[in-house]
Design an enzyme around this catalytic site. Structure first.
Site, PDB file in Angstrom:
ATOM      1  N   LYS A 155      31.446  23.472 126.429  1.00  0.00           N
ATOM      2  CA  LYS A 155      32.779  23.538 125.830  1.00  0.00           C
ATOM      3  C   LYS A 155      33.399  24.920 126.069  1.00  0.00           C
ATOM      4  O   LYS A 155      34.597  25.029 126.352  1.00  0.00           O
ATOM      5  CB  LYS A 155      32.679  23.268 124.320  1.00  0.00           C
ATOM      6  CG  LYS A 155      33.993  23.295 123.544  1.00  0.00           C
ATOM      7  CD  LYS A 155      34.695  21.949 123.540  1.00  0.00           C
ATOM      8  CE  LYS A 155      36.055  21.936 122.856  1.00  0.00           C
ATOM      9  NZ  LYS A 155      35.986  21.974 121.393  1.00  0.00           N
ATOM     10  N   ASN A 175      47.487  20.781 131.542  1.00  0.00           N
ATOM     11  CA  ASN A 175      46.125  20.936 132.049  1.00  0.00           C
ATOM     12  C   ASN A 175      45.962  20.453 133.492  1.00  0.00           C
ATOM     13  O   ASN A 175      45.312  21.103 134.311  1.00  0.00           O
ATOM     14  CB  ASN A 175      45.139  20.184 131.151  1.00  0.00           C
ATOM     15  CG  ASN A 175      45.092  20.762 129.743  1.00  0.00           C
ATOM     16  OD1 ASN A 175      45.755  21.767 129.455  1.00  0.00           O
ATOM     17  ND2 ASN A 175      44.326  20.132 128.863  1.00  0.00           N
ATOM     18  N   SER A 233      45.425  23.734 123.598  1.00  0.00           N
ATOM     19  CA  SER A 233      45.669  24.309 122.273  1.00  0.00           C
ATOM     20  C   SER A 233      46.170  25.749 122.392  1.00  0.00           C
ATOM     21  O   SER A 233      47.039  26.171 121.636  1.00  0.00           O
ATOM     22  CB  SER A 233      44.382  24.270 121.445  1.00  0.00           C
ATOM     23  OG  SER A 233      43.362  24.970 122.119  1.00  0.00           O
ATOM     24  N   GLY A 240      38.124  24.208 104.938  1.00  0.00           N
ATOM     25  CA  GLY A 240      39.230  24.446 105.887  1.00  0.00           C
ATOM     26  C   GLY A 240      40.248  23.328 105.842  1.00  0.00           C
ATOM     27  O   GLY A 240      39.920  22.163 106.048  1.00  0.00           O
ATOM     28  N   GLY A 241      41.508  23.688 105.588  1.00  0.00           N
ATOM     29  CA  GLY A 241      42.587  22.706 105.500  1.00  0.00           C
ATOM     30  C   GLY A 241      43.495  22.723 106.717  1.00  0.00           C
ATOM     31  O   GLY A 241      44.666  22.364 106.628  1.00  0.00           O
TER      32      GLY A 241
END
Lengths: 298, 298
Positions: A180, A198, A247, A7-8
């Site tokens: 999480k 947040n 995110s 994964g990049g």
């Protein structure tokens, strides 16, 4: 240790940079263009607005992955895992560490024949600036836990980890991932739809009412054994990241696909299978899916 | 007919303009400045981007209101009514027509001793451009119904109404107001929080799921006798106004106070008094209150 990172994206680049300090790192990217760019320029890290010395890693298109590394770190989004898992199953010879958010991917891991399977939960903030540069914003930790097998490679990781990039070994993978998941289920969709940072979720008394209701539903659906502990953790994360945009907020703002299916999609399915009413989870799942649909312009 | 109109907002100006064509209209404003401006410039109407001939009305600060008109039209927001109702009760000698959204103000009307009390539901779109100019965007109707007494003045209104500003006499004030309340409860908060035009709520399949859930909760709390009829009406309004931004969307965008207390606040209280769970009503009430709170910067 020979480490392969699949994964990049931002997390793949971040892990490649830091782990290359003491290990032999290969990064496997979706496109040949990205692999070429990394091999040409080296891997760049920006932290506190300072560009650090580029790291030397070997970049290879994922099609050419052989599965020969001692440890493979799978750093793709959960929604990209379905397309990769059969290849991983066929080729991986060493140990594997999965870094996905959510809990839905856990059912895929039982199919793996490799001896050691680990899962992780990343608490770093990172943004990919281009194919070979990652910006490290929120300095956090990576929590890891054993899904299957011995924990020796995780112990080694936490010993060799460079400063500023710590690994913490957790005793219970399920509790770690669910903690999480609860944080992501409450903070991500609410901030993305209300378009706030947040901290607003706990400092604005009206949003805090929604925040508590949303937590309550997650706790019900997940049948959390010790709710106060999870709520405290949620509050702590919200306070620590008060000035950040989540995110999912950023994904929605930038018209990108979100991780809503891995997060509220999982909880919504769970609520249906358990026959528990979860009206807020249903609501915010559809709010985010609707936003993604708006982007598609259909 | 001598008509007094209380309130110099968009609806007050709109009614003053159209009703002044065939009646002697006085408009009562909160500030002396606005009254002076209307008396100096006349009342201006912009429709289809064309400025129409100014109307001559008498503008008077509300403090000097005597209550001598044949019909008084109360065209203030529901949240402004509390501060006016005792004055209206003391002074009004003629009939009164209340144009507020919501249903919470109905309990105040029983205190009025005047013989004829009417309520109305405005389906026009209007924006106040300045103290003496109103823009008529959505051409609709005004529905009226008797709360108490004879309906003769309402019949007269629907006869003398100028073209482009029709009045329709409805048989049941409660059904009329509740129909509008359902429309406002679903369309206003959802469009304001999702930041979309009215039509998106039915054309975006994910938002439509929320739309149906929200209607379902309203129907439960209001104990609607014939749900299909109310749902059909809601769909029709949404289709007809598909390209519009709702009033609450615009209030939030412009940092103004919304009518959320008259709309979802009323339903939330009702749900509590009836002990009915209403998680989406609770959620969207707090979303909008939170947005208003953000504006206050506290």
């Amino acid at each position: 240790m020979k480490i392969g990172i699949i994964g990049g994206g931002s997390i793949g680049l971040l892990f490649s940079y830091y782990l290359s300090m003491d290990n032999n790192v290969s990064i496997y990217t979706r496109t040949r263009e990205q692999a070429d760019a990394i091999n040409e320029h080296g891997l760049h890290l920006v932290k506190h607005r300072i560009e650090h010395t580029p790291a030397k890693v070997t970049a290879v298109p994922i099609q050419e992955w052989k599965g020969n590394d001692d440890l493979t770190v799978v750093a793709v989004k959960q929604y990209q895992l379905d397309g990769l898992i059969s290849g991983i199953k066929d080729k991986a010879k060493g140990s594997i560490l999965f870094l996905q958010n959510g809990y839905g991917h856990i059912k895929l891991l039982s199919e793996l024949e490799t001896a050691k399977v680990y899962v992780g939960s990343v608490e770093h903030g990172a943004v990919r600036k281009n194919g070979f540069t990652v910006q490290h914003n929120g300095l956090g930790v990576t929590r890891t836990a054993v899904y299957k097998g011995e924990d020796d490679l995780l112990r080694e990781l936490s010993t060799i980890a460079p400063s500023g990039f710590p690994f913490i070994l957790e005793p219970d993978f399920k509790e770690m991932l669910i903690k999480k998941l609860v944080v992501n289920s409450v903070i991500n969709p609410l901030t993305a739809i209300l378009k706030v940072k947040n901290g607003e979720l706990i400092y604005n008394p009206f949003y805090f009412e929604i925040f508590k209701q949303m937590f309550y539903e997650c706790a019900q659906v997940l049948d959390l054994p010790n709710r106060e502990k999870y709520f405290e953790n949620l509050m702590t994360v919200c306070e620590k990241t008060a000035n950040n945009h989540s995110s999912m907020y950023k994904d929605i703002e930038n018209g990108r696909q979100t991780e809503i299916d891995a997060i509220l999609g999982y909880l919504l399915e769970l609520s249906r299978s358990k026959n528990i009413k979860a009206p807020l989870i249903h609501n915010y799942y559809h709010c985010i899916k609707g936003k993604e649909h708006e982007r598609e312009g259909t």
